[in-house]
Design a protein around this motif. Structure first.
Motif, PDB file in Angstrom:
ATOM      1  N   GLY A 354     -39.362  27.082 -39.837  1.00  0.00           N
ATOM      2  CA  GLY A 354     -39.534  26.205 -38.694  1.00  0.00           C
ATOM      3  C   GLY A 354     -38.490  26.429 -37.619  1.00  0.00           C
ATOM      4  O   GLY A 354     -37.586  27.253 -37.754  1.00  0.00           O
ATOM      5  N   PRO A 355     -38.580  25.683 -36.513  1.00  0.00           N
ATOM      6  CA  PRO A 355     -37.699  25.905 -35.370  1.00  0.00           C
ATOM      7  C   PRO A 355     -36.288  25.402 -35.631  1.00  0.00           C
ATOM      8  O   PRO A 355     -36.053  24.563 -36.507  1.00  0.00           O
ATOM      9  CB  PRO A 355     -38.372  25.095 -34.256  1.00  0.00           C
ATOM     10  CG  PRO A 355     -39.087  23.999 -34.982  1.00  0.00           C
ATOM     11  CD  PRO A 355     -39.573  24.621 -36.254  1.00  0.00           C
ATOM     12  N   PRO A 356     -35.317  25.875 -34.845  1.00  0.00           N
ATOM     13  CA  PRO A 356     -33.961  25.327 -34.926  1.00  0.00           C
ATOM     14  C   PRO A 356     -33.925  23.946 -34.293  1.00  0.00           C
ATOM     15  O   PRO A 356     -34.845  23.565 -33.558  1.00  0.00           O
ATOM     16  CB  PRO A 356     -33.135  26.324 -34.117  1.00  0.00           C
ATOM     17  CG  PRO A 356     -34.102  26.928 -33.158  1.00  0.00           C
ATOM     18  CD  PRO A 356     -35.425  26.955 -33.868  1.00  0.00           C
ATOM     19  N   PRO A 357     -32.883  23.169 -34.546  1.00  0.00           N
ATOM     20  CA  PRO A 357     -32.767  21.874 -33.871  1.00  0.00           C
ATOM     21  C   PRO A 357     -32.623  22.077 -32.371  1.00  0.00           C
ATOM     22  O   PRO A 357     -32.040  23.064 -31.923  1.00  0.00           O
ATOM     23  CB  PRO A 357     -31.505  21.254 -34.488  1.00  0.00           C
ATOM     24  CG  PRO A 357     -30.737  22.417 -35.014  1.00  0.00           C
ATOM     25  CD  PRO A 357     -31.752  23.426 -35.448  1.00  0.00           C
ATOM     26  N   GLY A 358     -33.167  21.170 -31.588  1.00  0.00           N
ATOM     27  CA  GLY A 358     -33.145  21.316 -30.137  1.00  0.00           C
ATOM     28  C   GLY A 358     -32.518  20.120 -29.461  1.00  0.00           C
ATOM     29  O   GLY A 358     -32.083  19.155 -30.101  1.00  0.00           O
ATOM     30  N   ILE A 359     -32.469  20.181 -28.153  1.00  0.00           N
ATOM     31  CA  ILE A 359     -31.927  19.107 -27.334  1.00  0.00           C
ATOM     32  C   ILE A 359     -32.977  18.663 -26.328  1.00  0.00           C
ATOM     33  O   ILE A 359     -33.972  19.348 -26.101  1.00  0.00           O
ATOM     34  CB  ILE A 359     -30.641  19.546 -26.589  1.00  0.00           C
ATOM     35  CG1 ILE A 359     -30.941  20.720 -25.648  1.00  0.00           C
ATOM     36  CG2 ILE A 359     -29.543  19.923 -27.581  1.00  0.00           C
ATOM     37  CD1 ILE A 359     -29.759  21.132 -24.792  1.00  0.00           C
ATOM     38  N   ALA A 360     -32.751  17.514 -25.734  1.00  0.00           N
ATOM     39  CA  ALA A 360     -33.653  17.018 -24.703  1.00  0.00           C
ATOM     40  C   ALA A 360     -33.470  17.813 -23.416  1.00  0.00           C
ATOM     41  O   ALA A 360     -32.410  18.388 -23.153  1.00  0.00           O
ATOM     42  CB  ALA A 360     -33.381  15.530 -24.444  1.00  0.00           C
ATOM     43  N   ALA A 361     -34.501  17.843 -22.601  1.00  0.00           N
ATOM     44  CA  ALA A 361     -34.431  18.585 -21.339  1.00  0.00           C
ATOM     45  C   ALA A 361     -33.318  18.047 -20.449  1.00  0.00           C
ATOM     46  O   ALA A 361     -32.657  18.805 -19.738  1.00  0.00           O
ATOM     47  CB  ALA A 361     -35.772  18.510 -20.612  1.00  0.00           C
ATOM     48  N   ALA A 362     -33.064  16.748 -20.499  1.00  0.00           N
ATOM     49  CA  ALA A 362     -32.050  16.155 -19.640  1.00  0.00           C
ATOM     50  C   ALA A 362     -30.650  16.614 -20.003  1.00  0.00           C
ATOM     51  O   ALA A 362     -29.749  16.593 -19.158  1.00  0.00           O
ATOM     52  CB  ALA A 362     -32.133  14.623 -19.719  1.00  0.00           C
ATOM     53  N   ALA A 363     -30.440  17.031 -21.255  1.00  0.00           N
ATOM     54  CA  ALA A 363     -29.106  17.456 -21.686  1.00  0.00           C
ATOM     55  C   ALA A 363     -28.842  18.926 -21.401  1.00  0.00           C
ATOM     56  O   ALA A 363     -27.694  19.361 -21.420  1.00  0.00           O
ATOM     57  CB  ALA A 363     -28.934  17.186 -23.178  1.00  0.00           C
ATOM     58  N   ALA A 364     -29.885  19.709 -21.150  1.00  0.00           N
ATOM     59  CA  ALA A 364     -29.732  21.158 -21.047  1.00  0.00           C
ATOM     60  C   ALA A 364     -28.840  21.604 -19.888  1.00  0.00           C
ATOM     61  O   ALA A 364     -28.025  22.514 -20.068  1.00  0.00           O
ATOM     62  CB  ALA A 364     -31.106  21.813 -20.949  1.00  0.00           C
ATOM     63  N   PRO A 365     -28.951  21.031 -18.664  1.00  0.00           N
ATOM     64  CA  PRO A 365     -28.066  21.498 -17.588  1.00  0.00           C
ATOM     65  C   PRO A 365     -26.582  21.335 -17.902  1.00  0.00           C
ATOM     66  O   PRO A 365     -25.769  22.167 -17.501  1.00  0.00           O
ATOM     67  CB  PRO A 365     -28.485  20.629 -16.394  1.00  0.00           C
ATOM     68  CG  PRO A 365     -29.903  20.263 -16.671  1.00  0.00           C
ATOM     69  CD  PRO A 365     -29.955  20.074 -18.155  1.00  0.00           C
ATOM     70  N   ALA A 366     -26.214  20.278 -18.628  1.00  0.00           N
ATOM     71  CA  ALA A 366     -24.810  20.095 -18.990  1.00  0.00           C
ATOM     72  C   ALA A 366     -24.355  21.196 -19.937  1.00  0.00           C
ATOM     73  O   ALA A 366     -23.210  21.661 -19.866  1.00  0.00           O
ATOM     74  CB  ALA A 366     -24.611  18.717 -19.619  1.00  0.00           C
ATOM     75  N   VAL A 367     -25.239  21.647 -20.829  1.00  0.00           N
ATOM     76  CA  VAL A 367     -24.906  22.734 -21.752  1.00  0.00           C
ATOM     77  C   VAL A 367     -24.683  24.030 -20.979  1.00  0.00           C
ATOM     78  O   VAL A 367     -23.731  24.777 -21.237  1.00  0.00           O
ATOM     79  CB  VAL A 367     -26.022  22.889 -22.799  1.00  0.00           C
ATOM     80  CG1 VAL A 367     -25.792  24.120 -23.659  1.00  0.00           C
ATOM     81  CG2 VAL A 367     -26.111  21.653 -23.675  1.00  0.00           C
ATOM     82  N   TYR A 368     -25.567  24.300 -20.017  1.00  0.00           N
ATOM     83  CA  TYR A 368     -25.394  25.490 -19.178  1.00  0.00           C
ATOM     84  C   TYR A 368     -24.099  25.395 -18.368  1.00  0.00           C
ATOM     85  O   TYR A 368     -23.363  26.381 -18.223  1.00  0.00           O
ATOM     86  CB  TYR A 368     -26.602  25.634 -18.252  1.00  0.00           C
ATOM     87  CG  TYR A 368     -26.521  26.786 -17.271  1.00  0.00           C
ATOM     88  CD1 TYR A 368     -26.134  28.057 -17.666  1.00  0.00           C
ATOM     89  CD2 TYR A 368     -26.845  26.590 -15.922  1.00  0.00           C
ATOM     90  CE1 TYR A 368     -26.066  29.106 -16.767  1.00  0.00           C
ATOM     91  CE2 TYR A 368     -26.780  27.632 -15.016  1.00  0.00           C
ATOM     92  CZ  TYR A 368     -26.390  28.885 -15.437  1.00  0.00           C
ATOM     93  OH  TYR A 368     -26.314  29.923 -14.543  1.00  0.00           O
ATOM     94  N   GLY A 369     -23.789  24.206 -17.867  1.00  0.00           N
ATOM     95  CA  GLY A 369     -22.542  24.026 -17.122  1.00  0.00           C
ATOM     96  C   GLY A 369     -21.318  24.289 -17.970  1.00  0.00           C
ATOM     97  O   GLY A 369     -20.341  24.899 -17.506  1.00  0.00           O
ATOM     98  N   ASN A 370     -21.340  23.848 -19.232  1.00  0.00           N
ATOM     99  CA  ASN A 370     -20.221  24.122 -20.124  1.00  0.00           C
ATOM    100  C   ASN A 370     -20.052  25.618 -20.352  1.00  0.00           C
ATOM    101  O   ASN A 370     -18.930  26.134 -20.419  1.00  0.00           O
ATOM    102  CB  ASN A 370     -20.437  23.414 -21.469  1.00  0.00           C
ATOM    103  CG  ASN A 370     -20.302  21.907 -21.351  1.00  0.00           C
ATOM    104  OD1 ASN A 370     -19.650  21.394 -20.439  1.00  0.00           O
ATOM    105  ND2 ASN A 370     -20.929  21.187 -22.270  1.00  0.00           N
ATOM    106  N   ALA A 371     -21.165  26.338 -20.465  1.00  0.00           N
ATOM    107  CA  ALA A 371     -21.096  27.780 -20.667  1.00  0.00           C
ATOM    108  C   ALA A 371     -20.517  28.484 -19.443  1.00  0.00           C
ATOM    109  O   ALA A 371     -19.804  29.485 -19.572  1.00  0.00           O
ATOM    110  CB  ALA A 371     -22.476  28.334 -20.992  1.00  0.00           C
TER     111      ALA A 371
END
Length: 513
Positions: A354-371
């Motif tokens: 099955g798939p890996p654990p994921g995050i909500a769409a609203a949280a994704a930009p903050a993850v990209y910003g941290n990177a």
């Protein structure tokens, strides 16, 4: 034709995965091979087929001559061997054999390998033992002692040339800004190509590639001066970072060396894990073809990127079955935020879980910003989105959180490029407005910060419609890359059965590229 992928294997007692038709076709080096392999995916041309518990499958394929082609595949590699003269890897016979197994497993009864199969398998394992001991027993010693002093001097001379190129590029960027960006479209592409050639002379191919990208911006449509200024600023940042690299933290200094174009080697202890193959796709890059394979470690929670390269018009050799889980070791490359790794010893292939654990769409930009804090020149970052619905927007499509009241924070262990989830309350900025006829409380309401625009590059691919059909208006889990242009979906999971509370059980993986 004979080729081994991903290192030699050590068969384990783990169950061997049975690949789907889609996974097999993803291994094909080109469209012609897929078509030819599909014609051989029926029982008609095959005889002497069999399989064993170590993951080997074999068969004899009738060809145009009197002698059938001997074809064997080690699915734990994967690795292929065939007596045909094809230079493609895998050839159409190997593809046909795997397609037959995917559609008619009864045609491959468990059996002792034929003599020619056993000989090939024994040779692979002997090479594995020899390769494993060669480096420790004197692989380098056989070539003589390494002259570390000469290597250091060569590295210093190259660093001096790169420094000279960076200083020259800074002067040219200053002249460009003093003359005004609006005048650059009258200079033509020759200005940028000449500057890029100077960076190649300075042995800084990373700087040369970025300069060539500047030359294409002036013809990119309305608003190009703004985009050109942004890219010039990033190039200036890379120049100054190189010139001041001695003052940078080690991980960031390693990233700068990589971005400038200096070769880097994988280092550090290898990470053994059960790696889920998330996606595999090729992109043309000048005179070469670059293959990217994204993996997710079940135990470590890490995301890794494997890169391989091939000449123009030919696919790279390395290929892995999308959706399978591989027990293997990976050695990471140095650098802040770097996800690239080098494959090491491989121990087997098992079925996906099955798939890996994921995050909500609203949280994704903050993850990209941290990177971006680790690598300011990062174009995109791998993210798995959970419970999102593809919906149309004014300018294309977007992925909206399925639950209007969902908190944007990611759960513990959520998968977003091996970075921790964004804190609760993080929310997506600059999202496209919802269309006027959408209800304010609907799942596609981007004004709540719960939707991500799909990148323009994905809008023209058939995979977008595959994603829409897979969703059917319901939530799905999607893996892709999030960048400043939006989210580029690469793979999705069949929603499976609906759970209480609106969630879904993860199904099979569907590749979108």
């Amino acid at each position: 034709m004979q080729l081994s992928h991903g290192g030699e294997t050590s068969p384990t007692g783990a169950p061997v995965a049975r690949w789907s038709v889609e996974q097999v076709l993803a291994l094909a080096p080109d469209a012609a091979s897929r078509k030819a392999g599909t014609r051989l995916g029926a029982a008609g041309p095959w005889s002497g087929t069999g399989s064993d518990a170590t993951g080997a499958v074999w068969g004899l394929c009738k060809g145009s001559g009197s002698t059938p082609y001997r074809t064997v595949v080690d699915t734990t590699g994967p690795a292929y061997a065939c007596s045909c003269p094809s230079r493609k890897f895998p050839c159409k016979h190997a593809l046909g054999l795997l397609l037959l197994r995917a559609s008619d497993d009864a045609a491959f009864r468990p059996a002792e390998p034929a003599d020619w199969v056993a000989t090939w398998l024994a040779g692979r394992r002997a090479r594995a033992a020899q390769t494993g001991g060669s480096s420790a027993a004197g692989g380098d010693g056989a070539r003589g002692p390494v002259d570390t002093d000469a290597a250091r001097k060569r590295a210093e001379r190259r660093a001096e040339r790169v420094t000279g190129g960076a200083q020259e590029l800074e002067q040219r960027l200053g002249d460009l800004l003093r003359g005004g960006l609006a005048a650059t479209d009258r200079s033509g592409y020759g200005l940028w190509e000449e500057t890029a050639a100077r960076m190649v002379d300075a042995q800084a191919p990373g700087l040369a590639a970025r300069v060539r990208e500047l030359g294409a911006i002036t013809g990119s449509g309305a608003g190009w001066p703004v985009r050109l200024l942004e890219e010039c600023a990033l190039l200036h940042l890379l120049d100054t970072a190189w010139l001041g690299r001695d003052r940078l933290p080690d991980p960031l200094a390693a990233t700068v060396r990589t971005r400038v174009g200096l070769p880097m080697s994988a280092e550090g202890p290898p990470v053994r894990d059960h790696w889920l193959v998330l996606t595999q796709y090729d992109t043309p890059d000048g005179k070469i073809v670059t293959r990217r394979i994204w993996l997710y470690g079940r135990g470590s929670g890490r995301t890794a990127l494997l890169l391989s390269f091939g000449a123009a018009g030919r696919s790279p050799d390395r290929a892995l079955p999308v959706g399978a889980t591989i027990d293997a070791e990976l050695t990471p490359y140095p650098g802040g935020g770097q996800l690239r790794a080098e494959p090491g010893e491989q121990f087997g292939t098992t079925a996906s879980a099955g798939p890996p654990p994921g995050i909500a769409a609203a949280a994704a930009p903050a993850v990209y910003g941290n990177a971006l804090r680790e690598d300011p020149w990062l174009e995109a970052w791998p993210v798995t989105l959970r419970d999102v619905i593809p919906v149309p927007s004014k300018d294309g499509w977007q992925l909206a959180d399925a639950h209007a009241g969902a908190q944007p924070g990611a759960p513990a262990g959520a998968h977003a490029g091996a970075q921790p989830g964004a804190p609760a309350g993080a929310h997506a900025d600059a999202q496209p407005d919802s269309t006027p006829d959408e209800p304010a409380d609907g799942p596609a309401d981007a004004r709540t910060g719960s939707a991500l625009p799909i990148a323009p590059a994905a809008l023209s691919r058939p995979g977008l419609w595959k994603l829409v059909a897979l969703s059917g208006g319901g939530p799905v889990t999607v893996f892709g890359e999030l960048g400043h242009r939006g989210f580029d979906p690469f793979a999705a999971w069949d929603p499976g059965e609906r759970e209480e509370g609106g969630g879904t059980t993860g199904g099979s993986l569907v590749q979108l590229v």
